[in-house]
Design a protein around this motif. Structure first.
Motif, PDB file in Angstrom:
ATOM      1  N   ILE A  28       0.822  -1.204   0.000  1.00  0.00           N
ATOM      2  CA  ILE A  28       0.000   0.000   0.000  1.00  0.00           C
ATOM      3  C   ILE A  28       0.862   1.263   0.000  1.00  0.00           C
ATOM      4  O   ILE A  28       0.400   2.337  -0.363  1.00  0.00           O
ATOM      5  N   LEU A  51      -7.013   7.392   1.935  1.00  0.00           N
ATOM      6  CA  LEU A  51      -5.750   7.297   2.639  1.00  0.00           C
ATOM      7  C   LEU A  51      -4.673   7.663   1.633  1.00  0.00           C
ATOM      8  O   LEU A  51      -4.518   6.985   0.614  1.00  0.00           O
ATOM      9  N   GLY A  54      -0.370   6.398   2.358  1.00  0.00           N
ATOM     10  CA  GLY A  54      -0.329   5.500   3.512  1.00  0.00           C
ATOM     11  C   GLY A  54      -0.461   6.170   4.857  1.00  0.00           C
ATOM     12  O   GLY A  54      -0.385   5.490   5.887  1.00  0.00           O
ATOM     13  N   THR A  57      -5.293  11.187   5.829  1.00  0.00           N
ATOM     14  CA  THR A  57      -6.665  10.755   5.595  1.00  0.00           C
ATOM     15  C   THR A  57      -7.572  11.939   5.278  1.00  0.00           C
ATOM     16  O   THR A  57      -7.287  13.079   5.651  1.00  0.00           O
ATOM     17  N   SER A  70      -7.864   3.175   7.609  1.00  0.00           N
ATOM     18  CA  SER A  70      -6.512   2.897   8.088  1.00  0.00           C
ATOM     19  C   SER A  70      -5.870   1.849   7.194  1.00  0.00           C
ATOM     20  O   SER A  70      -6.560   1.164   6.427  1.00  0.00           O
ATOM     21  N   GLY A  71      -4.553   1.749   7.310  1.00  0.00           N
ATOM     22  CA  GLY A  71      -3.833   0.789   6.490  1.00  0.00           C
ATOM     23  C   GLY A  71      -2.909  -0.081   7.317  1.00  0.00           C
ATOM     24  O   GLY A  71      -2.393   0.359   8.344  1.00  0.00           O
ATOM     25  N   VAL A  78      -6.163  -2.168   3.416  1.00  0.00           N
ATOM     26  CA  VAL A  78      -6.759  -0.935   3.926  1.00  0.00           C
ATOM     27  C   VAL A  78      -8.126  -1.280   4.500  1.00  0.00           C
ATOM     28  O   VAL A  78      -8.867  -2.086   3.917  1.00  0.00           O
ATOM     29  N   CYS A  95     -13.588  -0.407  -3.039  1.00  0.00           N
ATOM     30  CA  CYS A  95     -12.223   0.004  -2.767  1.00  0.00           C
ATOM     31  C   CYS A  95     -11.625   0.576  -4.053  1.00  0.00           C
ATOM     32  O   CYS A  95     -11.885   0.065  -5.154  1.00  0.00           O
TER      33      CYS A  95
END
Length: 120
Positions: A28, A51, A54, A57, A70-71, A78, A95
């Motif tokens: 990611i 996001l 990484g 936000t 969140s990742g 994610v 996604c």
């Protein structure tokens, strides 16, 4: 190429919680932007949360205070934690990933979608 596989959707009552997962086929951190969109019947697809690189936000007003993106770099995944769900959150959640190459070419990728239904 980036493959995205969502999971975690389902049926939940008003006020309940769900966590959506999006597993990516690459790190990611190599993806410039990852996010969640949703599309309700008869409506346009809309951004829910993103996001960026990484770490940063951004949320739609409808998601602020209730949803958290969140990742997990170790899992190339994610998440979208959704709390205090409302009937208007009912939609197919997608996604999304954006990769910008070294020559500034943008590529967009989408998952297959996962249904979230909030019952009153």
């Amino acid at each position: 190429q980036v493959q995205l596989v969502e999971s975690g959707g389902g049926l939940v009552q008003v006020g309940g919680s769900l966590r959506l997962s999006c597993a990516a086929s690459k790190s990611i951190f190599s993806i410039n932007v990852m996010g969640w969109y949703r599309q309700a019947p008869g409506k346009q697809r809309e951004l829910v949360a993103v996001l960026i690189s990484g770490k940063n936000t951004n949320y739609a007003d409808s998601a602020k205070g209730r949803f958290t993106i969140s990742g997990d770099s170790a899992k190339n995944t994610v998440y979208l934690q959704m709390n205090s769900l409302k009937p208007e959150d009912t939609a197919v959640y997608y996604c999304h990933a954006v990769v910008i190459s070294g020559t500034n070419m943008r590529s967009d990728y989408w998952g297959q979608g996962t249904q979230v239904t909030v019952s009153s």
